[in-house]
Scaffold this motif. Structure first.
Motif, PDB file in Angstrom:
ATOM      1  N   LYS A  69       1.821  13.234   1.027  1.00 54.67           N
ATOM      2  CA  LYS A  69       1.639  14.914   1.854  1.00 54.67           C
ATOM      3  C   LYS A  69       0.552  14.519   2.923  1.00 54.67           C
ATOM      4  O   LYS A  69       0.863  14.568   4.209  1.00 54.67           O
ATOM      5  N   GLN A  70      -0.381  13.638   2.546  1.00 53.17           N
ATOM      6  CA  GLN A  70      -1.196  13.473   3.329  1.00 53.17           C
ATOM      7  C   GLN A  70      -1.648  11.542   3.499  1.00 53.17           C
ATOM      8  O   GLN A  70      -1.219  10.715   2.698  1.00 53.17           O
ATOM      9  N   LEU A  71      -1.410  10.998   4.276  1.00 52.08           N
ATOM     10  CA  LEU A  71      -1.419  10.017   4.777  1.00 52.08           C
ATOM     11  C   LEU A  71      -2.557   8.978   3.716  1.00 52.08           C
ATOM     12  O   LEU A  71      -4.031   9.252   3.658  1.00 52.08           O
ATOM     13  N   SER A  72      -2.299   7.720   3.694  1.00 48.67           N
ATOM     14  CA  SER A  72      -3.548   6.797   2.657  1.00 48.67           C
ATOM     15  C   SER A  72      -4.133   6.122   3.719  1.00 48.67           C
ATOM     16  O   SER A  72      -4.044   5.824   5.262  1.00 48.67           O
ATOM     17  N   SER A  73      -5.066   5.590   3.567  1.00 46.04           N
ATOM     18  CA  SER A  73      -5.736   4.794   4.271  1.00 46.04           C
ATOM     19  C   SER A  73      -5.537   3.156   4.662  1.00 46.04           C
ATOM     20  O   SER A  73      -6.007   2.408   3.927  1.00 46.04           O
ATOM     21  N   GLU A  91      17.407  10.419   0.389  1.00 43.43           N
ATOM     22  CA  GLU A  91      17.805  12.182   0.619  1.00 43.43           C
ATOM     23  C   GLU A  91      17.193  12.384  -0.830  1.00 43.43           C
ATOM     24  O   GLU A  91      18.858  12.115  -1.320  1.00 43.43           O
ATOM     25  N   SER A  92      16.454  13.169  -1.088  1.00 50.12           N
ATOM     26  CA  SER A  92      15.924  13.233  -2.328  1.00 50.12           C
ATOM     27  C   SER A  92      17.641  14.650  -2.451  1.00 50.12           C
ATOM     28  O   SER A  92      17.480  15.612  -3.688  1.00 50.12           O
ATOM     29  N   SER A  93      17.199  15.649  -1.426  1.00 49.21           N
ATOM     30  CA  SER A  93      18.079  17.025  -1.559  1.00 49.21           C
ATOM     31  C   SER A  93      19.104  17.344  -2.313  1.00 49.21           C
ATOM     32  O   SER A  93      20.441  17.556  -2.621  1.00 49.21           O
ATOM     33  N   LEU A  94      19.660  15.804  -1.606  1.00 43.13           N
ATOM     34  CA  LEU A  94      21.670  14.780  -1.824  1.00 43.13           C
ATOM     35  C   LEU A  94      21.480  13.925  -3.863  1.00 43.13           C
ATOM     36  O   LEU A  94      22.547  13.648  -3.706  1.00 43.13           O
ATOM     37  N   SER A  95      20.256  13.415  -3.973  1.00 42.06           N
ATOM     38  CA  SER A  95      20.198  12.563  -5.137  1.00 42.06           C
ATOM     39  C   SER A  95      19.652  12.939  -6.607  1.00 42.06           C
ATOM     40  O   SER A  95      20.101  12.624  -7.009  1.00 42.06           O
ATOM     41  N   ALA A 102       1.015  -1.303  -0.306  1.00 42.21           N
ATOM     42  CA  ALA A 102       0.043  -0.056  -0.021  1.00 42.21           C
ATOM     43  C   ALA A 102       0.903   1.559   0.228  1.00 42.21           C
ATOM     44  O   ALA A 102       1.932   1.096   0.443  1.00 42.21           O
ATOM     45  N   ALA A 103       0.323   2.029  -0.829  1.00 41.96           N
ATOM     46  CA  ALA A 103       1.163   3.502  -0.969  1.00 41.96           C
ATOM     47  C   ALA A 103       0.937   3.811   0.762  1.00 41.96           C
ATOM     48  O   ALA A 103       0.091   3.914   1.060  1.00 41.96           O
ATOM     49  N   MET A 104       1.982   4.737   1.505  1.00 43.13           N
ATOM     50  CA  MET A 104       2.041   5.384   2.254  1.00 43.13           C
ATOM     51  C   MET A 104       1.536   6.720   2.673  1.00 43.13           C
ATOM     52  O   MET A 104       1.071   6.810   3.482  1.00 43.13           O
ATOM     53  N   THR A 105       1.239   7.465   1.587  1.00 40.88           N
ATOM     54  CA  THR A 105       0.997   8.774   1.389  1.00 40.88           C
ATOM     55  C   THR A 105      -0.087   8.403   0.502  1.00 40.88           C
ATOM     56  O   THR A 105       0.705   7.635  -0.960  1.00 40.88           O
ATOM     57  N   GLN A 106      -0.948   9.462   0.128  1.00 40.94           N
ATOM     58  CA  GLN A 106      -1.487   9.494  -0.721  1.00 40.94           C
ATOM     59  C   GLN A 106      -1.291   9.680  -1.971  1.00 40.94           C
ATOM     60  O   GLN A 106      -0.683  11.106  -2.257  1.00 40.94           O
ATOM     61  N   ILE A 109       9.287  11.454   0.630  1.00 43.40           N
ATOM     62  CA  ILE A 109       8.599  11.974   1.890  1.00 43.40           C
ATOM     63  C   ILE A 109       9.744  13.237   2.446  1.00 43.40           C
ATOM     64  O   ILE A 109      10.347  11.970   2.738  1.00 43.40           O
ATOM     65  N   ASP A 110       9.370  14.481   2.217  1.00 41.56           N
ATOM     66  CA  ASP A 110      10.630  15.592   2.451  1.00 41.56           C
ATOM     67  C   ASP A 110      10.873  15.748   3.780  1.00 41.56           C
ATOM     68  O   ASP A 110      11.507  15.819   4.428  1.00 41.56           O
ATOM     69  N   ASP A 111       8.514  15.259   4.129  1.00 43.56           N
ATOM     70  CA  ASP A 111       8.374  16.044   5.650  1.00 43.56           C
ATOM     71  C   ASP A 111       9.159  14.746   6.585  1.00 43.56           C
ATOM     72  O   ASP A 111       8.561  14.211   6.716  1.00 43.56           O
ATOM     73  N   LEU A 112       9.775  15.432   7.288  1.00 43.85           N
ATOM     74  CA  LEU A 112      10.012  14.059   8.645  1.00 43.85           C
ATOM     75  C   LEU A 112       9.343  14.257   9.181  1.00 43.85           C
ATOM     76  O   LEU A 112       8.540  13.052   9.930  1.00 43.85           O
ATOM     77  N   GLN A 113       7.696  15.192   9.706  1.00 43.62           N
ATOM     78  CA  GLN A 113       6.861  14.895  10.498  1.00 43.62           C
ATOM     79  C   GLN A 113       5.895  14.031  10.091  1.00 43.62           C
ATOM     80  O   GLN A 113       5.665  13.508  10.079  1.00 43.62           O
TER      81      GLN A 113
END
Lengths: 426, 318
Positions: free
Chosen positions: A135-139, A184-188, A126-130, A158-162
């Motif tokens: 950004k938004q959690l999946s169901s 880590e997207s900013s490095l890759s 399952a996708a973790m985020t929609q 998922i750039d936002d660690l929160q």
């Protein structure tokens, strides 16, 4: 229903450390007896496994089937057939299909298609985020009910660690494992090859090892904070293995896998600008490879996956950087594993463990074992069989492999799923 | 790999994609051939009929006035017909793939492609995928290689220093993004100079740069100490907008070539630059226009070198 006898084979069950010549009895899709002769057994079908190994069918934690959404690269039918031709009887489908696996409808679609194809068992993630947007959690609960075995954000960031933290807490609330691809997207971003000697020489934008190790370190911290069980997918760096080793020593509930090709190839072996070597994470240095090998041997890494990513011809035609990454890898999993075992003095039983019960245990699946009561998902292979990779004997829609045209040793002769032969070498 | 692709079965140049893998003998053959073309440029009739009837296409996927002009001039002086195609503004921006563009031009019976592309490996890709009778000359691909530029630099060095043995050469500036530097480093090492140095902050050096056959320096004074040749690189303005460098001023202060810093080099050191120059950023005007500068000779030598390479590649049965 049908009763099948596999005789004369060398039966290897890594979970029970069994390695002996003898029969395997199957009834109604289940294994009923292994090695012990059953004089009363009346077989409807007898399979002679002379000179062959009889192993549990392989369990592959990362296989792109490309359907729904990218059927020019492969379909559930073509790729599950390639899977059983490679001995893989159970596979995990990452959620980065189109549409993304973030609704039960997509899960149903995949399961229906897989059932019709009658190849390998398909376990969707399952996708973790929609929409994998981070950004938004999946169901997650709904997706679990629909049949997803774990959650993952695949290769999307998922750039936002929160958000990552909340997703892990929520996944754990429903007893779901998170499969995490550390990057880590900013490095890759923008990189297409390992930032090392070879990229420096050929002027290819690099991806430093730190892009992975930084993400591993962050995720280990969040695993501790949230209690979520984490499985690291497709490690490529020395530093990642060291960090996980250290965390496990202090009680972290984490597991890890590595792609088969990462245990055999390094940046040095890439043919310059040959897009069949374009893979993410990239082929790294010799020291990285050595640590991955050691990590698998010492148990820090629990599983080897194929990281199967079939591509259409156009996706690989162009300057290296603009081609799409990925290797079509299901059908080379076994010969490469045998090669790995030989090169590193690893027993066949240990090698098979990493592609049978160990990955099954990570997901909590009752697969990857050859014992009475288990599903009769079985791979019969000849470890000495020589063959050449070419269009005549290749089933995947993707011919994108750096091993194309190479001579291989070891071939799957027959694969059974729930007691039924789904592949036989002709 | 690249070396194999570049030579035909008789060991003659077929494609010119990268300096990598060429022998000192082949590079010297190019320099010698260029010398005769260079002498020819000073007489009134500058044309030779060597490539009469051949069609050369300048395929520029990235803008470049200077390189394209010298290639065009070189081809014209060899009596070839030249087709200039600026693709950055045409086909591929309409979604046509690199390969389709090549196929279309093949259908027009082109004999040679001179390719400039923003991605590393593009020239090799074209060489591997075009019809077997076509020769490909790399006029710069991504960060990978700019071998004709490196050869004209070698030609200029030989004009002034006579031989390569014993020379200490410093390359200054953005090595990381520079295809010119990569080709220069390979050519200098193959031709047998004593030492190649690179001088740049770590943000502009590729990792493991010493494995390319150079000694890295972060300090301009130390790096220029006793060198015979100073090769400056152009600093792209857009590097300033990223996290690579703090400001033009600070860059100039540390790595800009001034009269004062040039004093650390040998008194007879020559100063080179592939152009176009950013005055006051990587080099001071008084140095660029000064006695030790050979920057304009590099430009004239560009035509002779490209004539030599095109002629050699076409003679290998292209």
């Amino acid at each position: 229903m049908s009763r099948v006898l596999i005789k004369n084979g060398r039966v290897i069950d890594p979970a029970t450390k069994l390695d002996a010549i003898g029969p395997v009895y199957i009834e109604d899709g289940k294994v009923v007896a292994v090695i012990q002769e059953r004089a009363d057994f009346k077989a409807d079908e007898e399979i002679d496994a002379q000179d062959c190994v009889v192993s549990p069918g392989f369990v592959d934690l990362s296989v792109r089937l490309r359907e729904p959404g990218y059927t020019r690269k492969g379909t559930i039918e073509s790729e599950t057939r390639a899977a059983v031709a490679g001995g893989v009887t159970s596979l995990c489908l990452p959620p980065d299909t189109h549409p993304v696996i973030d609704t039960p409808a997509v899960v149903e679609y995949v399961k229906d298609k897989a059932e019709m194809a009658a190849g390998a068992h398909v376990f969707p993630l399952a996708a973790m985020t929609q929409r994998l947007a981070g950004k938004q959690l999946s169901s997650m609960f709904t997706l679990k009910q629909a049949g997803c075995v774990a959650v993952s954000n695949a290769d999307a960031f998922i750039d936002d660690l929160q958000v990552l933290r909340r997703a892990m807490e929520y996944a754990d609330s429903h007893g779901l494992l998170m499969i995490f691809h550390p990057n880590e997207s900013s490095l890759s971003l923008g990189g297409c090859a390992h930032e090392g000697v070879v990229a420096s020489q050929y002027g290819l934008p690099g991806i430093p090892g730190a892009a992975e190790t930084v993400a591993v370190a962050q995720c280990l911290e969040l695993a501790e904070l949230t209690g979520c069980r984490v499985h690291f997918s497709r490690l490529s760096c020395r530093g990642s293995v060291i960090k996980i080793q250290e965390a496990v020593k202090y009680g972290a509930k984490v597991t890890a896998d590595v792609a088969m090709h990462q245990l055999l190839l390094t940046e040095e072996q890439m043919r310059p600008f040959d897009s069949s070597f374009h893979v993410l994470p990239p082929f790294r240095s010799e020291q990285d490879k050595e640590m991955l090998v050691q990590g698998l041997i010492d148990g820090t890494i629990h599983a080897v996956c194929s990281d199967h990513q079939p591509q259409d011809v156009d996706a690989k035609l162009g300057a290296f950087q603009e081609t799409e990454p990925g290797i079509s890898a299901l059908e080379t999993l076994l010969p490469l594993m045998l090669k790995f075992c030989e090169e590193n003095d690893v027993s066949m039983t240990s090698g098979l463990a990493a592609i049978t019960y160990q990955p099954a245990d990570i997901l909590g699946l009752n697969k990857g074992r050859l014992v009475a009561g288990a599903d009769a998902d079985i791979c019969i292979f000849n470890a000495q069989y020589p063959w050449q990779i070419n269009a005549q004997n290749w089933l995947s829609s993707g011919q994108n492999t750096p091993f194309w045209g190479d001579q291989m040793t070891g071939r799957v002769m027959r694969t059974l799923v729930q007691g039924r032969t789904v592949f036989e070498l002709t | 790999m690249t070396a194999k692709l570049q030579l035909n079965s008789d060991g003659k140049i077929k494609h010119f994609l990268s300096i990598e893998g060429f022998s000192r003998a082949i590079l010297t053959e190019i320099l010698d051939a260029a010398e005769s073309y260079s002498e020819m440029a000073t007489i009134s009739s500058k044309k030779v009929p060597l490539l009469r009837g051949k069609t050369i296409s300048n395929l520029f996927f990235e803008n470049s006035t200077r390189t394209r002009t010298t290639f065009e001039l070189a081809a014209t002086r060899l009596s070839a017909d030249v087709l200039n195609i600026n693709i950055s503004t045409s086909a591929t921006s309409k979604g046509e793939s690199l390969l389709d563009t090549i196929r279309n031009l093949e259908a027009m019976h082109i004999d040679m492609f001179v390719v400039r592309h923003a991605l590393s490996g593009a020239a090799q890709f074209i060489a591997e995928n075009c019809a077997p009778n076509i020769s490909v000359i790399n006029a710069g691909d991504g960060r990978h290689a700019h071998p004709t530029q490196a050869m004209l630099d070698m030609f200029t060095i030989r004009q002034h220093k006579k031989k390569f043995a014993g020379l200490v050469v410093a390359i200054v500036g953005d090595i990381l993004h520079s295809r010119v530097a990569r080709s220069q480093i390979q050519a200098l090492n193959i031709l047998g100079v004593n030492e190649v140095r690179v001088i740049a902050p770590k943000t502009l050096l590729p990792v493991n740069v010493e494995k390319l056959g150079v000694v890295p320096y972060q300090d301009m004074q130390q790096g220029l100490e006793g060198v015979d040749v100073v090769m400056m690189l152009r600093l792209q303005r857009e590097r300033m907008n990223s996290a690579l460098l703090p400001s033009e001023n600070e860059y100039f202060k540390c790595f800009g070539l001034t009269q004062e810093k040039l004093k650390f080099a040998r008194p007879d050191a020559i100063v080179m630059h592939p152009g176009p120059i950013n005055r006051g950023i990587e080099i001071e005007s008084s140095v660029a226009d000064g006695e030790q500068s050979v920057i304009l000779q590099q430009v004239s030598n560009g035509v002779a070198i490209r004539m030599a390479i095109m002629a050699l590649a076409m003679q290998s049965g292209g």
